[in-house]
Design a protein around this motif. Structure first.
Motif, PDB file in Angstrom:
ATOM      1  N   GLY A 167       0.819  -1.210   0.000  1.00  0.00           N
ATOM      2  CA  GLY A 167       0.000   0.000   0.000  1.00  0.00           C
ATOM      3  C   GLY A 167       0.841   1.243   0.000  1.00  0.00           C
ATOM      4  O   GLY A 167       1.622   1.491  -0.928  1.00  0.00           O
ATOM      5  N   ALA A 168       0.705   2.037   1.063  1.00  0.00           N
ATOM      6  CA  ALA A 168       1.396   3.321   1.146  1.00  0.00           C
ATOM      7  C   ALA A 168       2.696   3.210   1.917  1.00  0.00           C
ATOM      8  O   ALA A 168       3.186   4.214   2.428  1.00  0.00           O
ATOM      9  CB  ALA A 168       0.484   4.359   1.795  1.00  0.00           C
ATOM     10  N   ALA A 169       3.267   2.038   2.015  1.00  0.00           N
ATOM     11  CA  ALA A 169       4.511   1.873   2.765  1.00  0.00           C
ATOM     12  C   ALA A 169       5.406   0.849   2.076  1.00  0.00           C
ATOM     13  O   ALA A 169       4.947  -0.012   1.321  1.00  0.00           O
ATOM     14  CB  ALA A 169       4.218   1.440   4.194  1.00  0.00           C
ATOM     15  N   PHE A 170       6.708   0.985   2.333  1.00  0.00           N
ATOM     16  CA  PHE A 170       7.703   0.078   1.782  1.00  0.00           C
ATOM     17  C   PHE A 170       8.542  -0.493   2.914  1.00  0.00           C
ATOM     18  O   PHE A 170       8.747   0.159   3.940  1.00  0.00           O
ATOM     19  CB  PHE A 170       8.651   0.812   0.820  1.00  0.00           C
ATOM     20  CG  PHE A 170       7.968   1.524  -0.315  1.00  0.00           C
ATOM     21  CD1 PHE A 170       7.686   0.852  -1.502  1.00  0.00           C
ATOM     22  CD2 PHE A 170       7.610   2.862  -0.196  1.00  0.00           C
ATOM     23  CE1 PHE A 170       7.065   1.518  -2.538  1.00  0.00           C
ATOM     24  CE2 PHE A 170       6.995   3.515  -1.232  1.00  0.00           C
ATOM     25  CZ  PHE A 170       6.716   2.854  -2.420  1.00  0.00           C
ATOM     26  N   GLN A 171       9.038  -1.705   2.666  1.00  0.00           N
ATOM     27  CA  GLN A 171      10.106  -2.221   3.512  1.00  0.00           C
ATOM     28  C   GLN A 171      11.388  -2.027   2.736  1.00  0.00           C
ATOM     29  O   GLN A 171      11.548  -2.544   1.628  1.00  0.00           O
ATOM     30  CB  GLN A 171       9.903  -3.695   3.861  1.00  0.00           C
ATOM     31  CG  GLN A 171      10.927  -4.181   4.869  1.00  0.00           C
ATOM     32  CD  GLN A 171      10.729  -5.643   5.254  1.00  0.00           C
ATOM     33  OE1 GLN A 171      10.093  -6.392   4.520  1.00  0.00           O
ATOM     34  NE2 GLN A 171      11.252  -6.031   6.405  1.00  0.00           N
ATOM     35  N   VAL A 172      12.329  -1.249   3.336  1.00  0.00           N
ATOM     36  CA  VAL A 172      13.527  -0.833   2.615  1.00  0.00           C
ATOM     37  C   VAL A 172      14.753  -1.314   3.379  1.00  0.00           C
ATOM     38  O   VAL A 172      14.805  -1.233   4.615  1.00  0.00           O
ATOM     39  CB  VAL A 172      13.558   0.701   2.458  1.00  0.00           C
ATOM     40  CG1 VAL A 172      14.868   1.154   1.826  1.00  0.00           C
ATOM     41  CG2 VAL A 172      12.376   1.160   1.619  1.00  0.00           C
ATOM     42  N   GLU A 173      15.761  -1.769   2.636  1.00  0.00           N
ATOM     43  CA  GLU A 173      17.014  -2.195   3.235  1.00  0.00           C
ATOM     44  C   GLU A 173      18.126  -1.254   2.801  1.00  0.00           C
ATOM     45  O   GLU A 173      18.345  -1.048   1.599  1.00  0.00           O
ATOM     46  CB  GLU A 173      17.347  -3.626   2.822  1.00  0.00           C
ATOM     47  CG  GLU A 173      18.614  -4.150   3.499  1.00  0.00           C
ATOM     48  CD  GLU A 173      18.916  -5.587   3.098  1.00  0.00           C
ATOM     49  OE1 GLU A 173      18.872  -6.468   3.966  1.00  0.00           O
ATOM     50  OE2 GLU A 173      19.180  -5.813   1.896  1.00  0.00           O
ATOM     51  N   GLY A 227      22.607  -2.834   5.567  1.00  0.00           N
ATOM     52  CA  GLY A 227      21.792  -3.952   6.006  1.00  0.00           C
ATOM     53  C   GLY A 227      20.637  -3.598   6.909  1.00  0.00           C
ATOM     54  O   GLY A 227      19.789  -4.455   7.188  1.00  0.00           O
ATOM     55  N   LYS A 228      20.548  -2.370   7.394  1.00  0.00           N
ATOM     56  CA  LYS A 228      19.442  -2.004   8.261  1.00  0.00           C
ATOM     57  C   LYS A 228      18.149  -1.935   7.465  1.00  0.00           C
ATOM     58  O   LYS A 228      18.098  -1.397   6.364  1.00  0.00           O
ATOM     59  CB  LYS A 228      19.704  -0.635   8.902  1.00  0.00           C
ATOM     60  CG  LYS A 228      18.571  -0.181   9.807  1.00  0.00           C
ATOM     61  CD  LYS A 228      18.798   1.232  10.336  1.00  0.00           C
ATOM     62  CE  LYS A 228      17.601   1.697  11.131  1.00  0.00           C
ATOM     63  NZ  LYS A 228      17.756   3.093  11.588  1.00  0.00           N
ATOM     64  N   ARG A 229      17.092  -2.509   8.032  1.00  0.00           N
ATOM     65  CA  ARG A 229      15.800  -2.503   7.373  1.00  0.00           C
ATOM     66  C   ARG A 229      14.869  -1.520   8.068  1.00  0.00           C
ATOM     67  O   ARG A 229      14.848  -1.422   9.300  1.00  0.00           O
ATOM     68  CB  ARG A 229      15.189  -3.905   7.381  1.00  0.00           C
ATOM     69  CG  ARG A 229      16.009  -4.892   6.548  1.00  0.00           C
ATOM     70  CD  ARG A 229      15.336  -6.217   6.396  1.00  0.00           C
ATOM     71  NE  ARG A 229      16.116  -7.106   5.548  1.00  0.00           N
ATOM     72  CZ  ARG A 229      15.706  -8.293   5.116  1.00  0.00           C
ATOM     73  NH1 ARG A 229      14.498  -8.746   5.474  1.00  0.00           N
ATOM     74  NH2 ARG A 229      16.480  -9.032   4.350  1.00  0.00           N
ATOM     75  N   SER A 230      14.093  -0.797   7.252  1.00  0.00           N
ATOM     76  CA  SER A 230      13.199   0.230   7.776  1.00  0.00           C
ATOM     77  C   SER A 230      11.860   0.160   7.080  1.00  0.00           C
ATOM     78  O   SER A 230      11.767  -0.260   5.911  1.00  0.00           O
ATOM     79  CB  SER A 230      13.783   1.640   7.570  1.00  0.00           C
ATOM     80  OG  SER A 230      15.060   1.743   8.123  1.00  0.00           O
ATOM     81  N   LYS A 231      10.840   0.606   7.787  1.00  0.00           N
ATOM     82  CA  LYS A 231       9.540   0.767   7.159  1.00  0.00           C
ATOM     83  C   LYS A 231       9.409   2.225   6.753  1.00  0.00           C
ATOM     84  O   LYS A 231       9.517   3.126   7.594  1.00  0.00           O
ATOM     85  CB  LYS A 231       8.427   0.399   8.137  1.00  0.00           C
ATOM     86  CG  LYS A 231       7.036   0.476   7.534  1.00  0.00           C
ATOM     87  CD  LYS A 231       5.974   0.056   8.548  1.00  0.00           C
ATOM     88  CE  LYS A 231       4.576   0.135   7.932  1.00  0.00           C
ATOM     89  NZ  LYS A 231       3.522  -0.253   8.921  1.00  0.00           N
TER      90      LYS A 231
END
Length: 614
Positions: free
Chosen positions: A22-28, A32-36
Motif C-alpha cells: 500500500g502506502a509503505a515500503f520495507q527498505v534495506e 543492512g538495516k531494514r526500515s519501514k
C-alpha cells in the motif's frame, strides 16, 4: 531491483525496496538495516545503483555546487529539486546528480526555504542579504574568539578579557565573545577557567580567586574608597587627666580602645575605658557614614583585611601612641580596698595615648605566674595588675565563673606566600582584662541609651540564639541586662551608630538615627557579618592546606568530632576521614593525607591508626 531516496528522521537515505504494501515500503539500506518507509517520505525512485557509495558520492557532488549560483538561476517561484537538477546539469539527471542538488538545497537554508517534500523556494533578496551579513558577522566573531583563545592558550591575557575578568569568572554572559574565548581556551587546556587564568598569571592563585569572588558579591563598587571630604578633629573637648595605654596585636591599626588608671586625692581609684570616637570626626551626613553603613564591618582574613573606613579616616581617629585624640570615655571610680564601683561617669574628651602595648610582648610579663606573685613588671605593670583584678570582679558580678578553657585560637600570618599558624590558648589574663572591660562598657552604655529612650542596636541573646535587634534585651550567656556593641566604632557600623546615639545623649541632642533606620541596619548587619565570617573561615581553611603542603606533611594526629569528622591537632582544620572505625567524640586517631585541592579547599584524609602506631 527498485531503489529509493527517502527522508528519515531529518536525514536523506537511500535503500532497496524489499516489499511494498500500500502506502509503505520495507527498505534495506546498504549496511543492512531494514526500515519501514511511508510512500510520502520517498523523494526519488531509481534502480541499478550501487548503494554503498550512493550517498557519499551525492554528498561530494553537493559540496561542489555553489548555492549562490543555484539561487540566481532557480527563479522566484516554488520548484522541485529534480526540476532544478535537470536545469543545472542540462540533461536528465542521474539519481546521484539529483540527490546532489537535493543535498545542496537542503544545506543552504539561507538561500532556499523548504516548501514541502523535495520542494523549495528561493529566499527574497533582502532576506538573503541579511542572512549572509549575519553569517559573515558570526564568522568574524568566531575568528575573534579563536584569536583570544589562542592568546590565552599561549599565556597572554587579551585586554578585552582582562577588563571583564571578574564578570567572566562570577557572572558570565555565556553568549559573549569573551566568555566563549575563555571557555574554549580552558576546554582545550583541560582546565576550569580559574585554573587556566592562574596558570597564565591572570590570577595570583586560589586566594586571589576567593577574594575576587567575595569582593564581586559584597563589594561590587570595588575594595577601594571614593574620594571624600576630609575629617576634622573635634574642637572644645576637655583633656583627660591621665594618659592611657592600649592592648592590641602588633599589626592592628584600628585601635578602638585604651585604658587609664588615676589615683585620686581622696584615695579612690578612677579607671578610664576610652573608646575611639570617629563619630566626633565626621557627622551623620558625611559620606564616610554612608560608606560605613554600606560596608557594615571591617573584614578580616589571613593575609589581609578590608577596612570599614578609609585608612586616612582611621588614622585621624585611632588611639595611636603619642597622640592626643578624641574619645568617648566611661570612668569607673573604685573603692581602693574592695574595687567596688562607687561611681560611673561617661564623657567626651581628649585622651593622651602614652603607649600601644602589643599582646606578644605583654604575654611575657602579664601571665598567671606574675599575677599569682602580685607583680607585673615593665610599662604600666601596676595599672595592668589593677585592671586584671577589676576584670575578675566584673566577671564574678555578672555571674561568670573562672574560665579554665583549654580551647585554642589561631593566628594566621601570611608573608611572601608562606603561612605561619600560631596557636594561642583562650582566656589568658590579657583576654580577661580586655574582654571584661569591653563587656562592661557595652552593657553600661546600652543600658544608658535604653533608659534615656535613645534607639540603639543591641546584641541580644535568648535561648542560645544571638540576634542584632533594636529592642533592648538581655544577653543571657554574658549575664547582662543590656548589651549594645559600642567598643569598636572604627571596625563595626553597629558600634559607630551606637556611639553617634551616645554622643547625642551626652550632649542632650536628638537621636541621629531613628528606630526604623537602625532596624534596617540590624538586618543588613546580621547578613553581612555572617558572610564576612564565612569568608574568613574559608580563607583560614585554604591557608591550612597551604601550610600542610608547605611543611610537607603526609599525615597528622587528630581528635574525633563526630562520625567521620576529625579535627587536626595544631591547626584549625576539620576533615572527613574515610575508614574511621566506630568510636566516641574526643578519641585521638592518626590520619593520612591525600593530595590537597586548594581550589576546592578540600583535604582528603583516611584513617591511619592510633597516634604513635607505625
Amino acid at each position: 531491483m527498485k531503489q529509493v531516496l527517502f527522508e528519515e528522521d531529518g536525514a536523506f537515505r537511500a535503500g532497496t525496496i524489499l516489499a511494498e504494501a500500500g502506502a509503505a515500503f520495507q527498505v534495506e539500506a546498504a549496511h543492512g538495516k531494514r526500515s519501514k518507509v511511508k510512500a510520502n517520505a520517498v523523494l526519488l525512485r531509481f534502480d541499478g545503483q550501487a548503494l554503498a557509495g550512493f550517498m557519499p558520492q551525492a554528498q561530494a557532488q553537493a559540496e561542489a555546487i555553489d548555492p549562490q549560483f543555484l539561487w540566481e538561476v532557480c527563479g522566484a517561484g516554488e520548484f522541485g529539486f529534480a526540476e532544478l537538477a535537470q536545469e543545472y546539469h542540462g540533461h536528465a539527471p542521474s539519481p546521484i546528480e539529483a540527490a546532489a542538488v537535493l543535498l545542496a538545497l537542503h544545506a543552504a537554508p539561507m538561500y532556499f526555504y523548504r516548501r514541502g517534500k523535495g520542494r523549495y523556494q528561493a529566499a527574497p533578496e533582502e532576506n538573503l542579504r541579511a542572512a549572509l551579513a549575519g553569517l559573515e558577522r558570526k564568522r568574524r566573531q568566531q575568528e575573534q574568539v579563536d584569536a583570544w583563545a589562542a592568546a590565552l592558550g599561549a599565556g597572554a591575557v587579551p585586554p578585552e578579557i582582562a577588563a571583564k575578568l571578574d564578570l567572566l569568572l562570577f557572572k558570565p554572559d555565556k553568549l559573549s565573545l569573551e566568555w566563549r574565548a575563555l571557555d574554549q581556551a580552558a576546554t582545550q587546556a583541560g582546565l576550569a577557567p580559574p585554573r587556566l587564568l592562574a596558570r597564565i598569571g591572570a590570577l595570583a592563585g586560589p586566594e586571589d580567586w576567593f577574594l575576587r569572588r567575595f569582593a564581586f558579591e559584597f563589594f561590587p563598587a570595588g575594595l577601594g574608597f571614593p574620594a571624600v571630604a576630609p575629617v576634622a578633629a573635634p574642637q572644645g573637648l576637655a583633656p583627660a587627666a591621665a594618659p592611657a595605654f592600649s592592648i592590641d596585636d602588633h599589626e592592628t591599626t584600628e585601635i578602638d580602645d585604651a585604658f587609664s588608671v588615676e589615683r585620686l586625692a581622696d584615695g579612690r581609684l578612677r579607671v578610664g575605658v576610652h573608646i575611639a570616637a570617629p563619630a566626633l570626626f565626621f557627622g551623620r551626613d558625611h559620606a564616610l557614614e554612608a560608606i560605613a553603613r554600606e560596608r557594615l564591618s571591617t573584614v578580616y582574613f589571613p593575609g589581609g583585611k578590608i577596612t570599614m573606613l578609609p585608612e586616612a579616616a582611621i588614622a585621624e581617629a585611632t588611639l595611636a601612641e603619642g597622640r592626643e585624640v578624641a574619645a568617648a570615655t566611661l570612668y569607673l571610680e573604685l573603692d581602693p580596698d574592695t574595687l567596688e564601683i562607687v561611681r560611673a561617669d561617661s564623657r567626651l574628651e581628649r585622651v593622651a595615648i602614652a603607649t600601644n602595648l602589643r599582646i606578644a610582648e605583654l604575654e611575657t610579663r602579664l601571665h598567671e605566674e606574675s599575677l599569682a606573685a602580685g607583680v607585673v613588671e615593665g610599662a604600666h605593670g601596676e595599672d595592668l595588675l589593677l585592671l586584671w583584678r577589676l576584670a575578675r570582679k566584673l566577671r564574678a558580678a555578672r555571674g561568670a565563673g573562672e574560665d579554665k578553657s583549654e580551647k585554642l585560637d589561631y593566628t594566621f600570618r601570611v608573608e611572601g606566600g608562606r603561612v605561619a599558624i600560631e596557636p594561642r590558648r583562650r582566656g589568658t589574663p590579657i583576654d580577661v582584662l580586655v574582654s571584661e572591660l569591653m563587656i562592661h562598657v557595652n552593657a553600661t552604655w546600652g543600658r544608658m541609651l535604653a533608659e534615656a529612650g535613645y534607639p540603639a542596636l543591641y546584641r541580644n541573646q535568648r535561648a542560645l540564639k544571638t540576634r542584632m535587634e533594636v529592642e533592648p534585651g538581655a544577653h543571657e550567656w554574658l549575664g547582662v541586662t543590656h548589651y549594645a556593641w559600642s567598643s569598636s566604632p572604627l571596625r563595626r557600623f553597629s558600634d559607630l551608630a551606637n556611639q553617634r546615639q551616645l554622643v547625642a545623649m551626652l550632649r542632650g541632642e536628638p537621636a541621629p538615627y531613628s528606630r526604623e533606620e537602625l532596624a534596617s541596619a540590624a538586618r543588613d548587619f546580621e547578613a553581612a557579618y555572617e558572610a564576612y565570617a564565612e569568608h574568613q573561615r574559608h580563607l583560614e581553611r585554604y591557608w591550612c592546606l597551604r601550610w600542610i603542603a608547605q611543611e610537607g606533611l603526609e599525615g597528622a594526629d587528630a581528635t574525633v568530632v563526630r562520625e567521620e569528622l576529625v579535627r587536626l591537632e595544631g591547626i584549625p582544620l576539620v576533615c572527613r576521614a574515610t575508614g574511621l572505625p566506630p568510636g566516641a567524640p574526643g578519641d585521638r586517631v592518626r590520619v593520612a593525607f591525600g593530595t590537597p585541592d586548594e581550589w576546592e579547599v578540600n583535604l582528603p584524609c583516611r584513617y591511619a591508626g592510633k597516634p604513635g602506631e607505625g
